[in-house]
Write an enzyme that holds these catalytic residues in place. Structure first.
Site, short mmCIF file in Angstrom:
data_model
loop_
_atom_site.label_atom_id
_atom_site.label_comp_id
_atom_site.label_asym_id
_atom_site.label_seq_id
_atom_site.Cartn_x
_atom_site.Cartn_y
_atom_site.Cartn_z
N CYS A 267 0.57 -1.26 0.05
CA CYS A 267 -0.08 -0.09 -0.07
C CYS A 267 0.85 1.49 0.01
O CYS A 267 0.77 2.02 -0.96
CB CYS A 267 -0.88 -0.04 1.26
N1 SAJ Z 1 7.25 2.61 8.32
C1 SAJ Z 1 8.11 3.28 8.78
N2 SAJ Z 1 8.08 4.25 9.49
C2 SAJ Z 1 6.85 4.62 10.04
C3 SAJ Z 1 5.57 3.76 9.71
C4 SAJ Z 1 5.84 2.72 8.92
O1 SAJ Z 1 9.32 2.93 8.24
O2 SAJ Z 1 6.62 5.36 11.05
C5 SAJ Z 1 7.34 1.39 7.40
C6 SAJ Z 1 7.03 0.24 7.90
O3 SAJ Z 1 8.17 -0.59 8.44
C7 SAJ Z 1 6.56 -0.56 6.37
C8 SAJ Z 1 6.30 0.54 5.55
O4 SAJ Z 1 6.57 1.68 6.14
O5 SAJ Z 1 7.74 -1.17 5.72
C9 SAJ Z 1 4.58 0.45 5.48
O6 SAJ Z 1 4.02 0.41 6.68
P1 SAJ Z 1 2.47 0.95 7.22
O7 SAJ Z 1 2.38 1.15 8.74
O8 SAJ Z 1 1.97 2.17 6.18
O9 SAJ Z 1 1.66 -0.59 6.85
P2 SAJ Z 1 0.77 -0.78 5.49
O10 SAJ Z 1 1.98 -0.79 4.26
O11 SAJ Z 1 0.28 -2.19 5.95
O12 SAJ Z 1 -0.16 0.22 5.38
C10 SAJ Z 1 -1.64 -0.16 5.69
C11 SAJ Z 1 -2.53 1.00 4.91
N3 SAJ Z 1 -3.75 0.59 5.15
C12 SAJ Z 1 -4.54 0.63 3.96
O13 SAJ Z 1 -4.08 1.31 3.11
C13 SAJ Z 1 -5.97 0.47 4.14
C14 SAJ Z 1 -2.12 2.30 5.89
O14 SAJ Z 1 -3.03 3.40 5.54
C15 SAJ Z 1 -2.48 2.22 7.32
O15 SAJ Z 1 -2.02 3.18 8.02
C16 SAJ Z 1 -1.56 0.77 7.87
O16 SAJ Z 1 -1.90 -0.43 6.97
C17 SAJ Z 1 -1.64 0.37 9.18
O17 SAJ Z 1 -1.67 1.57 10.14
O18 SAJ Z 1 -1.71 -0.51 9.53
#
Ligand code: SAJ
Length: 446
Positions: A267
């Site tokens: 995503c």
């Molecule tokens: N990450 C960082 N630093 C942060 C947050 C995330 O490096 O502060 C990295 C994570 O390690 C990962 C990537 O970014 O590699 C993505 O992380 P993510 O928390 O965005 O997780 P996703 O990709 O599963 O995003 C989904 C999204 N949900 C939908 O699109 C419905 C996102 O909008 C959500 O916020 C996220 O899940 C969630 O919070 O679980």
């Protein structure tokens, strides 16, 4: 406003709903519609997935076998035969999308063709829930479906907001409902009002598509911001992680994001590329978005370089090093490796280095190095450096940190009281060249 029989069929739950794509979005959505009283026909092209569903076995973490079995007993009919979708009143597209040089809408196109083939003669609602580029509902879905139908089709875009493993239940997450006419919007709102506590209407399908891509672009860009600061703070007597926590004490106007080895998943790194591609197609450019994407894409190489620098500072040739890497998936407590930056770090380390990866969840076939499920003290002792890439809750970071010599902590997740030296991302640790960056200089009179 009255919208005729389709609206009434949704209101009295006599409508049949067809869901295309039975993954982490489509399966919970199907069961939510069943719980709301609809008959639901589920279609997926993956016959193995369908066989598991028909046997009452859920492959989606957030759906238990019992919930699935209850759905099967209450009107959920999964199949890999598209004719299961014949003559549904409403269709929901929940199939995967992706990005190559351009948005990969192939599954959306195939699903649209299936809807065109299977839909009946009456007024029908078609909802796109997959994440698509702004414009895709009108440009990709509508032409395929409309060309094949005489009766009116009501299109809507209701982007998925599932929080896999998160603390928000599906029904508690508001859903945005975008459509290009009042009639279509009212019918789509009636359908989704049956499964979530709040629907939020917007004026067009493109506004809904923009909303979804904006949500994840916001995340990606802000992660890029803190990742970009990593190189800056290495030359400062400042702790970036501490500064982020301190900034987060501001009760308004700041949301903490934290640095890491990069941005993975299907995503957050992908959705912004839909926006950037749309901009370029329109002759403009989202330089901030593309710049943040570059910062994040460069993080795996930066982490690998800092690990090698740490090894050399301790007299170890990285090519001869024994490395224990903690985590290979894209984020904690999942086995999903799509766009995983941890895998990119592993690829960036010297091929000759003896790298062992510990991850309880990923498939061994996804990991290009030796994979172990658990970490023994011997694994930590044997390593010249332990590299923490994904802070799975299953890791005993105290035991690992007490047995290790040095840990490069790309997540700032190591406990403070472990025996090993810990170098966090953004800190050059005992790099002998660090002083030249202004660290260690005492201010006059200190
Ligand atoms: N990450 C960082 N630093 C942060 C947050 C995330 O490096 O502060 C990295 C994570 O390690 C990962 C990537 O970014 O590699 C993505 O992380 P993510 O928390 O965005 O997780 P996703 O990709 O599963 O995003 C989904 C999204 N949900 C939908 O699109 C419905 C996102 O909008 C959500 O916020 C996220 O899940 C969630 O919070 O679980």
């Amino acid at each position: 406003m009255t919208t005729g029989s389709l609206h009434e069929a949704i209101a009295d739950r006599s409508a049949t709903v067809g869901v295309l794509g039975l993954g982490y979005v489509g399966l919970p959505l199907s069961l939510a519609f069943v719980d709301a009283g609809f008959a639901v026909r589920g279609f997926d092209v993956d016959q193995y997935r369908v066989r598991e569903l028909q046997a009452g076995l859920s492959y989606v973490d957030d759906v238990t076998d019992e919930e699935l079995q209850r759905g099967l007993e209450s009107g959920f009919e999964p199949s890999d035969d598209p004719s299961v979708l014949a003559d549904c009143d409403a269709y929901v597209l929940a199939v995967p999308t992706g990005m190559d040089d351009a948005p990969d809408m192939s599954a959306i196109e195939a699903a649209s063709r299936t809807v065109a083939e299977q839909s009946g003669p009456g007024e029908t609602l078609v909802v796109v829930s997959s994440t698509v580029y702004p414009g895709a509902t009108r440009e990709v879905v509508a032409p395929i479906v409309d060309d094949a139908r005489d009766a009116p089709t009501r299109f809507a875009m209701v982007p998925e907001r599932l929080n896999p493993g998160g603390e928000y239940a599906f029904g508690d997450i508001p859903l945005v409902v975008g459509a290009d006419s009042d009639r279509s919007r009212a019918i789509a709102e009636a359908l989704f009002d049956a499964v979530v506590s709040e629907t939020y209407p917007v004026s067009s399908t493109q506004t809904a598509e923009l909303t979804k891509t904006l949500e994840n672009t916001y995340r990606m860009v802000n992660i890029g911001l803190v990742n970009e600061l990593v190189s800056l703070v290495e030359g400062m007597d400042a702790d970036l992680w501490e500064a982020i926590d301190a900034a987060a004490t501001k009760p308004f106007g700041f949301q903490p994001f934290r640095p890491g080895p990069g941005v993975g998943g299907h995503c957050t790194p992908i959705d912004p590329q839909f926006l950037a591609w749309r901009a370029r197609r329109d002759g403009t450019e989202l330089s901030l978005v593309e710049g943040a994407q570059t910062v994040n894409d460069d993080m795996p190489a930066l982490v690998a370089e800092r690990v090698e620098r740490l090894l050399r500072a301790r007299g170890v040739d990285p090519a001869d090093a024994s490395v224990l890497a903690l985590g290979a998936s894209y984020k904690p407590d999942v086995g999903d490796v799509r766009n995983s930056p941890a895998l990119d770090v592993l690829s960036a380390l010297p091929e000759e280095a003896a790298v062992v990866v510990a991850d309880p969840y990923v498939d061994a076939s996804d990991v290009p190095r030796e994979l172990v499920r658990d970490v023994t003290p011997a694994d930590s002792e044997r390593a010249d450096v332990v590299v923490l890439l994904v802070d799975h809750a299953a890791f005993d970071l105290h035991a690992i940190g007490d047995a290790a010599d040095v840990v490069f902590d790309a997540r700032n997740a190591m406990p403070d009281d472990v025996a090993a030296d810990v170098v966090a991302l953004g800190d050059l640790g005992d790099d002998p060249t660090a002083d030249s960056r202004g660290e260690g200089l005492l201010l006059e009179g200190e």
